[in-house]
Design an enzyme around this catalytic site. Structure first.
Site: not given
Length: 283
Positions: A94, A70-72
């Site tokens: 997460y 994910t970009d997160e």
């Protein structure tokens, strides 16, 4: 075949009996709000489960293992554009679990030259998506005559239509180089507040009333995740579906199918505000 990636014996047997060639690893706990309340469960599934899966895939000598991240993992940014070499600075349980899982996957390339590829994508939207996700949570609330925004609503997100992401994964399977990381992003960015306003406009004919109450920020809520996707473009992929076309298709599907979701109200309930990692409930 339904099963649990956290069960090593099941996973080993699956690879043995199904003669698997390629793995695209999407399985994860993904709801950021929920991760603050069940941090250990996210760690267990996303990190331990990934390790189980990549180890079994290595033993089975599969041709390619694609880990969907994910970009997160980059953390938030107001101006810096992240490329694949940017450091990981996750700000929620997460994202932290996904970043840790990336390390386990990458280690199999570094140690064994096992052909792994890691992808990091922007927010994906489209038909069939579970109502808890940001686009469809707001759409679901609108069909019920309400909506909500975390804090100011100034947080901005990049959006990709599901069909474009499918093409990206097909490109990675064919052209992606082992050991590499690829950003899958778009240059279309919108604030959460603007997203809510657009959805109100698009589905207003279905509404008898609506309002936009503001709820408190969750403990961390990154403002932006701007990514550079040049590496993917060099493989021959670009996103093609414009926002207006993609959201129209999504709304049309959702109008017909929303009430078929079982227990959809549960997915729309806001989680209580808590400090990060405060609730360490295990799996």
């Amino acid at each position: 075949v339904q099963g649990d990636i956290c069960e090593p014996d099941f996973i080993k047997q699956l690879f043995k009996t199904e003669k698997i060639d390629i793995v695209l690893h999407f399985a994860a706990q993904t709801h950021v709000d929920l991760s603050f309340w069940h941090a250990l469960e996210f760690t267990y599934v996303n990190v331990y489960g990934t390790h189980v899966l990549v180890a079994a895939a290595y033993e089975a000598n599969v041709e390619k293992f694609v880990y969907v991240s994910t970009d997160e993992v980059y953390g938030g940014s107001t101006d810096e554009e992240f490329d694949e070499s940017s450091p990981k600075r996750p700000t929620n349980p997460y994202a932290s679990s996904k970043a840790a899982a990336e390390c386990f996957v990458q280690s199999y390339w570094e140690r064994y030259q096992f052909p792994v590829v890691i992808t990091r994508s922007s927010n994906v939207y489209g038909p069939h998506q579970y109502p808890e996700k940001v686009r469809l949570t707001k759409m679901s609330c609108l069909f019920l005559g309400l909506s909500c925004i975390h804090g100011s609503g100034l947080q901005r997100r990049n959006f990709l239509y599901a069909a474009d992401v499918v093409e990206a994964f097909l490109t990675v399977l064919k052209e992606g180089k082992p050991g590499e990381i690829y950003n899958i992003g778009s240059n279309f960015e919108m604030s959460i507040a603007q997203l809510a306003k657009e959805l109100i406009h698009l589905v207003s004919k279905q509404l008898k009333f609506f309002f936009l109450p503001i709820v408190a920020h969750r403990p961390t809520n990154d403002l932006r995740y701007p990514m550079n996707s040049e590496k993917m473009h060099n493989l021959g992929w670009i996103f093609l579906v414009p926002w207006k076309e993609g959201i129209k298709k999504t709304i049309e599907w959702y109008k017909e199918n929303f009430h078929n979701w079982k227990n959809f109200f549960k997915a729309l309930e806001p989680f209580p505000v808590t400090e990060p990692f405060a609730q360490l409930s295990g799996p």
